[in-house]
Each structure stands twice: as C-alpha cells, then as structure tokens.
Design an enzyme around this catalytic site. Structure first.
Site, PDB file in Angstrom:
ATOM      1  N   ASP A 270      19.762  31.663  61.304  1.00 35.33           N
ATOM      2  CA  ASP A 270      18.795  30.761  60.671  1.00 35.33           C
ATOM      3  C   ASP A 270      17.594  30.553  61.588  1.00 35.33           C
ATOM      4  OD1 ASP A 270      17.443  28.885  59.217  1.00 35.33           O
ATOM      5  OD2 ASP A 270      18.879  27.252  59.547  1.00 35.33           O
ATOM      6  N   LYS A 277      11.684  27.469  62.990  1.00 32.24           N
ATOM      7  CA  LYS A 277      12.208  26.488  63.945  1.00 32.24           C
ATOM      8  C   LYS A 277      11.515  26.636  65.296  1.00 32.24           C
ATOM      9  CE  LYS A 277      16.972  26.348  62.211  1.00 32.24           C
ATOM     10  NZ  LYS A 277      17.060  24.912  61.902  1.00 32.24           N
ATOM     11  N   ASP A 288      25.220  29.426  62.316  1.00 32.04           N
ATOM     12  CA  ASP A 288      24.992  28.886  60.980  1.00 32.04           C
ATOM     13  C   ASP A 288      25.905  29.519  59.913  1.00 32.04           C
ATOM     14  OD1 ASP A 288      23.642  26.815  59.811  1.00 32.04           O
ATOM     15  OD2 ASP A 288      21.902  28.004  59.202  1.00 32.04           O
ATOM     16  N   ASP A 347      13.501  25.882  55.816  1.00 33.81           N
ATOM     17  CA  ASP A 347      14.589  25.685  56.782  1.00 33.81           C
ATOM     18  C   ASP A 347      15.752  24.903  56.164  1.00 33.81           C
ATOM     19  OD1 ASP A 347      15.935  25.916  59.130  1.00 33.81           O
ATOM     20  OD2 ASP A 347      14.744  24.437  60.238  1.00 33.81           O
ATOM     21  N   GLU A 349      17.686  25.841  53.923  1.00 36.25           N
ATOM     22  CA  GLU A 349      18.133  27.001  53.137  1.00 36.25           C
ATOM     23  C   GLU A 349      19.610  26.945  52.777  1.00 36.25           C
ATOM     24  OE1 GLU A 349      18.096  26.942  56.355  1.00 36.25           O
ATOM     25  OE2 GLU A 349      20.139  27.637  56.699  1.00 36.25           O
ATOM     26  N   ARG A 351      21.531  24.561  51.693  1.00 39.95           N
ATOM     27  CA  ARG A 351      21.819  23.909  50.411  1.00 39.95           C
ATOM     28  C   ARG A 351      21.432  24.800  49.242  1.00 39.95           C
ATOM     29  NH1 ARG A 351      18.125  18.871  52.048  1.00 39.95           N
ATOM     30  NH2 ARG A 351      18.953  19.529  54.058  1.00 39.95           N
TER      31      ARG A 351
HETATM   32  N1  BES Z   1      21.287  25.260  59.990  1.00 35.73           N
HETATM   33  C1  BES Z   1      20.463  24.106  60.013  1.00 35.73           C
HETATM   34  C2  BES Z   1      21.203  22.836  60.441  1.00 35.73           C
HETATM   35  C3  BES Z   1      21.775  22.823  61.828  1.00 35.73           C
HETATM   36  C4  BES Z   1      21.113  22.179  62.846  1.00 35.73           C
HETATM   37  C5  BES Z   1      23.013  23.374  62.098  1.00 35.73           C
HETATM   38  C6  BES Z   1      21.646  22.135  64.117  1.00 35.73           C
HETATM   39  C7  BES Z   1      23.537  23.337  63.360  1.00 35.73           C
HETATM   40  C8  BES Z   1      22.874  22.706  64.369  1.00 35.73           C
HETATM   41  C9  BES Z   1      19.870  23.861  58.618  1.00 35.73           C
HETATM   42  O1  BES Z   1      19.641  24.994  57.860  1.00 35.73           O
HETATM   43  C10 BES Z   1      18.535  23.205  58.829  1.00 35.73           C
HETATM   44  O2  BES Z   1      17.705  23.814  59.413  1.00 35.73           O
HETATM   45  N2  BES Z   1      18.411  21.982  58.356  1.00 35.73           N
HETATM   46  C11 BES Z   1      17.193  21.268  58.492  1.00 35.73           C
HETATM   47  C12 BES Z   1      16.956  20.542  57.193  1.00 35.73           C
HETATM   48  C13 BES Z   1      15.616  19.882  57.120  1.00 35.73           C
HETATM   49  C14 BES Z   1      14.520  20.907  57.021  1.00 35.73           C
HETATM   50  C15 BES Z   1      15.609  18.985  55.910  1.00 35.73           C
HETATM   51  C16 BES Z   1      17.378  20.254  59.619  1.00 35.73           C
HETATM   52  O3  BES Z   1      18.451  19.692  59.760  1.00 35.73           O
HETATM   53  O4  BES Z   1      16.427  20.078  60.388  1.00 35.73           O
HETATM   54 ZN    ZN Z   2      20.857  26.635  58.292  1.00 37.46          ZN
HETATM   55 ZN    ZN Z   3      17.732  25.899  58.264  1.00 36.06          ZN
END
Ligand code: BES
Ligand code: ZN
Ligand code: ZN
Length: 500
Positions: A270, A277, A288, A347, A349, A351
């Site tokens: 991811d 990111k 991920d 990001d 993604e 869901r």
């Molecule tokens: N894979 C990430 C969440 C994640 C963060 C997993 C840290 C493991 C460790 C997910 O896809 C993500 O990026 N979520 C975003 C959502 C936001 C854009 C609403 C997040 O948590 O920042």
């Molecule tokens: Zn993710």
């Molecule tokens: Zn993500």
C-alpha cells in the site's frame, strides 16, 4: 516439530531439557517438588537465595548432573495470580522456548503442573503453553542465508499426561500446535518482501494449500472481477501492472449449518496510490495483506481440525500504486451491490476492496461474515499496538469474536457503530464517500464496510495496530505477529459448535 504425549514423569524424560513452571511466591509443589527432591534441593536453594522468584517470564536453567534423565531443567516464572494468568503463561512459554532453542536444545519436555494457574482450566493453560512455544520459536529472517540453529525443536513432549483430563489436554495441545503453526505461517507471508508476495503469490499459496488438503480453491482473475462488476476493487487494482485476484478457499464439511465467510484484506503493498503516503516507514506497508494472511492461516488450520463447518475464505488481493492508470481522488466508483462511492483518498483503498469482497460473500450465501484488515491508522491512535478494534452489526457475533480473541491470547476491544457517525460518510455526488474525516476514523471505516453486508451478521476486526511488532521482545521478535489468525481459528470452533 513433533508433538508427543507421555504418561512418563518429567524426572524420567530423556531429552535435552524439561520445562517446569513456578508461580511467584508459590511453594514448590507437585512435579516441581519432585524434581527438586531429585536434585537434592537445588531449586529450593535458588528460591531461598532470591535467584528464582517466579516472576513473569523469568527463566533459570539448572544443570541436573545426571540426577534427572535430562541434563537440564528450565524453571519458568509464571508471575503472580494477576488478572490474565493465561496471557502470562503463553508469554512465558514463548520466552522459555526461545532461550532453550538458542542454547541448542532440540528435544524438550513439558513437565505438567497446570493446576495452580489461577482462574483457568488446565486445558486452557496447556493450549497457551503449546501456542506460546510455537510462536516463541519463530525467528523470521525469511531472506537470510543459513542460520546457526534450526527454528524449531525436533520434539516437544508433553509429560505426565494421565488422569481424567488427559484426553482434554491432548486435544488442547494438538489444536494449539495447529494454531501455533498457522500463526507462524501467516507471519512468514507478511514478513516476506512485497516483490515476492504479490497477489499471484497469495493465490499460489492458496492453491498449494488446497492441493494438500480437502480445501477447494478458486482464483478469480481481473477479467472475472470486472465481469462481476466489482468496480471498487477493480479501481484500486488498476494502478498496478501486477494482476489482482480474488482468492476463494472453501472448507465444506456441513451443508445445513451456518455458512461462515472469513474475508481478509490482501493489499500486498500500500503506497497510498495517487494520495501517496509519506516515505517514512513506507516499507512496512508490505504488512497490508496481514488480514489475508490470517485468513489463509486460519483455513490451513481449520482444514486440519475436522470441525464440520461450512467455511469460505475470501481474499481480495491487489497492490495500491500510483500510475497514469491509477484511480484518482474525485472518481466515483460503483461497487458490486450497485452503491456508488466517491473517492476522497486513494489511500483508503482497503475498504474499497472489502466492499466488493463482502458483497460477493453475501451473494455466495454467507450467514456469518467476519473480515480482518489492517484498515486504519486511526485504530493505532485509539488502541495502540496492544489491541485490535472490533465492530459489527450483530452483538452475538461481535461477542463471539471478542471471546475467541480472549481464548486465543489476542487483545480485542469493541468500538461502537453508533448511527451518529454515519453522516460523516455522506457524499454530495454519490451514495457514500470513502473517507469520513479524522474523527473516529476506525469507526467510520467500519460504517463504510457495513453498507456492503446488507442484513447479514457481520463483524470486522481492524488489526492495523497489532499486525506488526515494532520492537524485538523476549517472547516475540520484531515483525509480523500473525494477528487474528488464532482468533479466527477459535471463532471457527465456536461457530461449528453453534452460536447462541
Ligand atoms: N493500510 C492503511 C492502514 C494502516 C496504517 C495499516 C498503519 C497498518 C499500519 C490504510 O489503507 C490507510 O492508508 N488508511 C488511511 C485511511 C485514511 C486515508 C482515511 C489511514 O489510516 O491513514
Ligand atoms: Zn491499506
Ligand atoms: Zn491505504
């Protein structure tokens, strides 16, 4: 590692070491007292000198000098009778296994004395010891050359099994060995680099698993995913040249009970996509697919356990990368159930993949849906790296997940899906948007998923904080933890037994 059972006493076991447990401030009792007698009071003297205190995960290796059949006794501290004795025992067993393995022990006996562990049944303690031994021995280093010592013991012998609860203990130890092995299998997949663990590699793992068990496998390729109108999943996959896939693994041992689906997020890397990111620690985003790995691990275990359950594992697998083909913030996608989604962040993604995978599971006739995902950074803010967040639309199922977590030694905590949170996902242009802002980010992600399960009983486990251990600890090395694998196995046992 061969798991053996014997009525033989720890005193007569001819291995490299026997492990016995001691609670803090407890007198030497049972087998520990017998061993102490054979050793002419050595353990008692160490206790009196304050060198053995029984504190949690303290380990003292005593050489027996021919007074016991094994050359070493490891006295393992189990801590005091605090609130979570079984958690403490699991951890202590992991520490002991690591210490003995690293001293070259290959054949290890467990001297049983399970009664004094407070507020628990002997079979729970047995399970914790065996699971702890397996997970403690895992040493990672997947891509290193030869290592000095092997990972595992050659043999783990459970000693002194007899009496009324003998069968229960044997059963508990066998299941624990399967669950411990499955946890390490999941950890290995998560630790392997993302150039190796691609969506196709996850599919290959599922195919190999099916070839060696009674599981049935089906892999849906990108064309099929499009045909099924999984517009949310397809959009995420589009940014990468690595072909995405939807992995299905079936364990069908019952035709009239519940049909359970475990759905795991299989994002093999991811980057965040166009909403990229920050670079710091981006390499950790290989984790991920930890939800997917947990589902693979759980099905691997369940196939060995003969539970008589109709269980489907579903893993939407993809990368999330930026490219000229990638989906964009602002895009509106149509998921398999017809709902339209405004993309706010590429990001968010996970869901999107899960939306289509959950809708698909409903179409397959699932009566109980449980998804596992490294879904939100917000879950780390809420619960740290200690506990996974659990949400759902069905209290009995959510409680079963929490119970299963407790039994598996995995901390889980329920978060509320109050209706007041739902408007955060309202979109001006579409049915829903994929991000609900910063407040309660884990809950709004849960609410998003809920829109794709209809009335089916569903629970969601967010393992973003627990899938990865950032620091080497005596009982667990740095890296993947196999989070939720054992919880899913324990949940499968519960669902096979019939939910209330
Ligand atoms: N894979 C990430 C969440 C994640 C963060 C997993 C840290 C493991 C460790 C997910 O896809 C993500 O990026 N979520 C975003 C959502 C936001 C854009 C609403 C997040 O948590 O920042
Ligand atoms: Zn993710
Ligand atoms: Zn993500």
């Amino acid at each position: 590692m061969e798991l053996r059972f014997s009525t033989e006493s720890a005193i007569k076991y001819e291995g490299d070491a026997v492990i016995v447990g001691l609670l803090k401030k407890a007198p030497l009792e049972g087998i520990v007292a017998e061993i102490d007698k054979a050793l002419e009071g050595t353990i008692q003297r160490l206790v009196e000198a304050g060198e053995i205190r029984g504190k949690e995960s303290e380990i003292t290796v005593v050489h027996t000098g021919g007074k016991l059949a094994s050359p070493r006794v490891a006295v393992l501290g189990l801590g005091d009778s605090g609130r979570d004795p079984v958690f403490a025992v699991r951890k202590a067993a992991a520490v002991a296994a690591r210490v003995l393995r690293d001293r070259g022990c290959r054949r290890v006996g467990l001297g049983l004395h399970l009664d004094p562990v407070p507020a628990s049944r002997p079979e729970q303690v047995m399970k914790a010891i065996v699971e702890g031994t397996y997970t403690g021995l895992y040493r990672g280093g997947e891509c290193k050359g030869e290592q000095e010592f092997p990972h595992e013991f050659e043999e783990l012998s459970v000693l002194g099994v007899d009496g009324d609860d003998g069968d229960l203990l044997v059963e508990a130890a066998r299941t624990a060995a399967i669950a411990g092995e499955a946890t390490n299998y999941a950890r290995r997949l998560v630790n392997l680099p993302p150039n190796e663990v691609t969506p196709s590699r996850l599919a290959q793992e599922a195919e190999e698993m099916a070839a060696n068990s009674d599981l049935e496998v089906e892999i849906l390729d990108p064309e099929r995913i499009d045909e099924l109108k999984m517009g949310a999943f397809s959009a995420v996959a589009r940014g990468s040249d690595e072909p995405a896939c939807l992995i299905l693994l079936r364990h069908q041992q019952s035709r009239n009970g519940p049909r359970v689906a475990f759905v795991g997020k299989g994002l093999t890397f991811d980057s965040g996509g166009i909403s990229i990111k920050p670079p710091d620690k981006m390499e950790l985003m290989k984790q991920d697919m930890a939800g997917g790995a947990a589902v693979l691990g759980a099905l691997r275990a369940v196939s060995k356990m003969k539970l008589g359950l109709d269980l489907i594992g579903i893993i939407p697998a993809s990368e999330n990368l930026p490219s000229s083909k990638a989906y964009r913030p602002g895009d509106v996608l149509t998921a398999m159930n017809g709902k339209t989604i405004e993309v706010i962040s590429t990001d968010a993604e996970g869901r999107l993949l899960l939306a289509d995978a959950l809708a698909y599971a409903v179409n397959l006739g699932a009566t109980h849906l449980i998804d596992v995902a490294t879904l939100t950074g917000a879950c780390i803010i809420a619960l740290g790296h200690v506990a996974a967040g659990v949400m759902g639309n069905d209290t009995a199922l959510v409680e079963a997940v929490l119970d299963a977590g407790e039994c598996a030694g995995e901390r889980m905590w329920r978060l509320p899906l109050f209706p007041e949170y739902r408007p955060q996902l309202d979109s001006r242009i579409a049915d829903i948007k994929n991000v609900g802002g910063r407040p309660a980010g884990t809950i709004t992600a849960g609410w998003f998923l809920r829109e794709f399960v209809g009335d089916t009983a569903w629970a969601h486990i967010d393992i973003a904080g627990t899938a990865w251990n950032e620091k080497d600890r005596p009982d667990q090395i740095e890296g993947a933890t196999g989070a939720a694998t054992r919880t899913l196995i324990s949940l499968a046992e519960r669902l096979a037994g019939g939910l209330a």
